[in-house]
Design an enzyme around this catalytic site. Sequence first.
Site, PDB file in Angstrom:
ATOM      1  CE  LYS A 202     -47.940 -45.760  13.204  1.00  0.00           C
ATOM      2  NZ  LYS A 202     -48.672 -45.780  14.519  1.00  0.00           N
ATOM      3  CD  GLU A 278     -36.257 -38.948  20.539  1.00  0.00           C
ATOM      4  OE1 GLU A 278     -35.834 -39.851  21.307  1.00  0.00           O
ATOM      5  OE2 GLU A 278     -37.335 -38.371  20.696  1.00  0.00           O
ATOM      6  CB  CYS A 312     -36.902 -40.781  24.729  1.00  0.00           C
ATOM      7  SG  CYS A 312     -36.975 -39.037  24.263  1.00  0.00           S
ATOM      8  CD  GLU A 409     -36.309 -46.195  26.773  1.00  0.00           C
ATOM      9  OE1 GLU A 409     -36.294 -44.950  26.684  1.00  0.00           O
ATOM     10  OE2 GLU A 409     -36.403 -46.948  25.782  1.00  0.00           O
TER      11      GLU A 409
END
Length: 497
Positions: A202, A278, A312, A409
């Site tokens: 996906k 991850e 990331c 973040e």
Amino acid sequence: VHGQRSTHTAKHAAKEVFVNKAQVKETKLFINNEFVNSISGKTFPVINPATEEVICEVQEALAADVDVAVKAANVAFESSKWREIGGTGRRDLLNKLADLFEKHSTELAALESLNNGKPFSQKNGYGSETDLALSVKCLRYYAGWADKIQGKTVPLEGNFFCYTLHEAIGPVGQIIPWNFPLLMLAWKLGPALAAGCTVVMKTSEKTPLSALYVAHLIREAGFPPGVVNILSGYGHTAGQAIARHMDLVKVAFTGSTGVGKQLLKYAAESNLKRVTLELGGKSPLIVLEDADVEEAVNIAQVGLFLNQGQCCVASSRLFVHEKVYDKFVALAAEKASARVVGDPFDVKTQQGPQVDGIQFNKILGMIEKGKAEGARLVAGGSRVGNKGFFVAPTVFADVKDDMTIAREEIFGPVMSILKFSSLDEVVQRANASPYGLAAGVVTKNIGHALRLSRELRAGTVWVNTYDNFDAAAPFGGCKESGWGREKGENGLDSYLE
């Protein structure tokens, strides 16, 4: 003057070529080597982040479509056409796919820039062309492993013969993010296909277009029907259906820590499928007092501003020694202010738009929190222009550990610079985070480099560089940054048993 006009004309012509190559190849779901409409007939819009305009409507996969794709993947896994192809056959197919990536490199990179917003050209250090080249290398790397997966003979007591095999675990689900669509596709398809698994993938609803182009190349390369299935859809519908599906034996996910925790729950509540994750990060980059300041600033620019800060491993906690702090801050602000923000297809552009309005508004909100909590704004801090999701490269100085911009973040072009005075202090502060995806060190002292590499709690520690993503080096995090490794030989482990 004539020469200048000719140069401008040539650049304009090149830009037009790149834009014209950004053609939407497909909008349907790719199941069993066919492009099909969703069962529900539902579609969703795909937005150009540079213009805020709709590029096209794409078929939306729901749970029923996931069921069809999973069935195709299971049939393909059990079929002799895939199981008996062997490691050499899988090697040749992956190399053929890499060849097709290269053949269609301009189209793929252009489509990535159109849909994601990242610069097209790698002439300024990074662009979609960079991701395309890394994707090819990743596919070729795993093509090299496909015929080298081995077991062992095990000596036993008595008159017995024992051997082990490493075999593909079965049909797997893969959910990739929007920040590096092509590269994450390669990172996940490469090891899965080398191992002999079949895949239901996906893509992000924000960036489905380049993967659908790749689906044509997968079919052209000669992969049997059902080996790779690519669905466009949302996480709470199609993503959840993949994670809960009883006929998938693993799910691999790249994305936020919050969603990663949900996927673990779904996997446990269904068939206890394997999970690799991850996830998010708040990566420290540490600049020691002996560092070359200009080199350190250049490394920090890559670490933070690459891909509009939507990375990331972004070095979003920048610890600088007090003896070089002021010089570093001044040069970092100067270089950030000089970065060219604009049209992804302009060869001068170093930074494109954020991927969508959600990210754009989140980043601007975090900038306001930085101001309100007392950080000193020394560059950027605002929107660029009045159309498109462009944010100025932003630098905050005098950031404290307890400020929101130092803890959460941001996933945008916001550099936070903190001051430290000793190695013991900076190690403790750098590790005082729930995340552990990556870290960096800039120093001329090999002893300090080795000590920090050992003591920093991060899956990857870069020394005097940042964002090196060679396919041979394993990548992954610790703590709330995830489980498992991608890339390298270790990337095969979770697809074998």
